[in-house]
Scaffold this motif. Structure first.
Motif, mmCIF file in Angstrom:
data_model
loop_
_atom_site.group_PDB
_atom_site.id
_atom_site.type_symbol
_atom_site.label_atom_id
_atom_site.label_comp_id
_atom_site.label_asym_id
_atom_site.label_seq_id
_atom_site.Cartn_x
_atom_site.Cartn_y
_atom_site.Cartn_z
ATOM 1 N N ARG A 255 19.328 -11.859 3.955
ATOM 2 C CA ARG A 255 18.484 -11.140 3.003
ATOM 3 C C ARG A 255 17.146 -11.863 2.873
ATOM 4 O O ARG A 255 17.086 -13.084 2.775
ATOM 5 C CB ARG A 255 19.150 -11.096 1.629
ATOM 6 C CG ARG A 255 18.369 -10.310 0.577
ATOM 7 C CD ARG A 255 18.705 -10.815 -0.820
ATOM 8 N NE ARG A 255 18.147 -12.141 -1.046
ATOM 9 C CZ ARG A 255 18.740 -13.077 -1.786
ATOM 10 N NH1 ARG A 255 19.895 -12.859 -2.347
ATOM 11 N NH2 ARG A 255 18.155 -14.253 -1.960
ATOM 12 N N TYR B 149 14.958 -5.942 10.460
ATOM 13 C CA TYR B 149 15.355 -5.883 9.059
ATOM 14 C C TYR B 149 15.181 -4.462 8.543
ATOM 15 O O TYR B 149 14.229 -3.769 8.900
ATOM 16 C CB TYR B 149 14.520 -6.847 8.213
ATOM 17 C CG TYR B 149 14.849 -8.302 8.446
ATOM 18 C CD1 TYR B 149 15.750 -8.964 7.633
ATOM 19 C CD2 TYR B 149 14.244 -9.010 9.481
ATOM 20 C CE1 TYR B 149 16.055 -10.307 7.840
ATOM 21 C CE2 TYR B 149 14.545 -10.347 9.707
ATOM 22 C CZ TYR B 149 15.447 -10.993 8.885
ATOM 23 O OH TYR B 149 15.749 -12.314 9.105
ATOM 24 N N ARG C 183 19.075 -8.032 7.493
ATOM 25 C CA ARG C 183 19.343 -7.977 8.921
ATOM 26 C C ARG C 183 20.750 -8.494 9.179
ATOM 27 O O ARG C 183 21.133 -9.549 8.658
ATOM 28 C CB ARG C 183 18.345 -8.806 9.713
ATOM 29 C CG ARG C 183 18.624 -8.801 11.221
ATOM 30 C CD ARG C 183 17.655 -9.643 12.015
ATOM 31 N NE ARG C 183 17.991 -9.626 13.415
ATOM 32 C CZ ARG C 183 17.368 -10.326 14.364
ATOM 33 N NH1 ARG C 183 16.344 -11.106 14.031
ATOM 34 N NH2 ARG C 183 17.743 -10.257 15.638
#
Length: 298
Positions: free
Chosen positions: A111, A127, A294
């Motif tokens: 994150r 992402y 991601r």
């Protein structure tokens, strides 16, 4: 020309100075950086890197596993690049370094909070945006005076047993909007990193108590003239009574008495109740960031 190395405690002041340039709406106490560098538990696999230029620090990167979540392999990455050193490949080099570190640490999902102008950069790296976080500021003048309902009392966190606050924190975090649950908070670790750490300021942080139970609280960090509300939570049985307004207003009053002039906070877009509380208190939006995620598939 820049060189990248691991950060040391002596970098704390320079790291905070850089972060204040990049995110002036956050509070960056140097003691918190020193504490992070010296005291993070080994299982977090925390690391911080700095990029040095002739003129000083050009960037800072921090990475680690989320130790307060039951999600296996949940991780975070934070990156700040000085405006004078952007669009030169430095952000890419540090992001590559951070992702390698996290892969080796066993991360499965990373994150990152990104400013809106760098969302394209993050998306190009794989992402995906999941939510938005709104940051708000308030010039401190005369915060409202609010009293708790009958049977409840208002106290500073410093006056409480830490287990009382810990119990409320665990409950309040269960349904906080997030991409990974905050549901694995061990008391000893909470005590070391939160209660006995450099933040919050336990005299400025405030709780509403029913008997011996903390039913609502707000935790506040400070760097002197500025404060940052890190967490405000109410246990479910006491929601809808305006307690968040009461503790936040009380904390603001204490901050004014301590010499603070500006307050900042942040809320997830989905947390409409706290957004409304902050608007009622007079906060105005100063920035919006995106949370992006991601997943590592290999």
């Amino acid at each position: 020309m820049t060189s990248i190395r691991q950060a040391v405690t002596g970098d704390a002041e320079a790291i905070c100075a850089l972060r204040r340039i990049v995110t002036p709406y956050l509070v960056h106490p140097a003691d918190s950086v020193r504490h992070a560098l010296a005291s993070r538990p080994p299982e977090e696999r925390f690391s911080m890197y700095v990029a040095e230029a002739d003129t000083g620090l050009a960037a800072v990167l921090s990475v680690g596993l989320q130790r307060w979540s039951s999600e296996r392999g949940a991780a975070y990455l934070g990156l700040s690049v000085h405006p004078d050193h952007r669009c030169q490949g430095l952000g890419t080099a540090l992001a590559d370094l951070g992702e390698r570190h996290l892969r080796e640490a066993g991360a499965r999902r990373v994150r990152v909070w990104v400013q809106s102008e760098y969302l394209d950069f993050a998306q190009a790296r794989g992402y995906a945006e999941t939510r938005q976080i709104h940051f708000a500021g308030l010039e401190l003048r005369s915060p409202p005076v609010l009293e708790p309902p009958p049977g409840l009392r208002l106290v500073a966190l410093a006056e409480l047993d830490p287990r009382q606050v810990y119990a409320a924190d665990v409950i309040a975090n269960r349904d906080k909007p997030a991409d990974s649950p905050t549901d694995a908070i061990a008391f000893d670790e909470w005590l070391r990193s939160f209660w006995h750490g450099p933040s919050p300021d336990l005299e400025l942080s405030v709780a509403v108590v029913a008997g011996d139970e903390v039913v609502c609280f707000t935790a506040v960090d400070t760097d002197g003239e500025r404060i940052w509300s890190t967490m405000t939570g109410t246990i479910p049985a006491y929601r809808g009574q305006g307690l968040a307004k009461i503790v936040k207003a009380a904390a603001l009053r204490r901050a004014v008495d301590a010499g603070a002039t500006v307050a900042y906070t942040a809320n997830d877009e989905a947390n409409r109740a706290m957004l409304a509380v902050n608007q009622w208190l007079g906060y105005h939006r100063v920035a919006t960031q995106s949370t992006v995620i991601r997943s590592f598939s290999d």
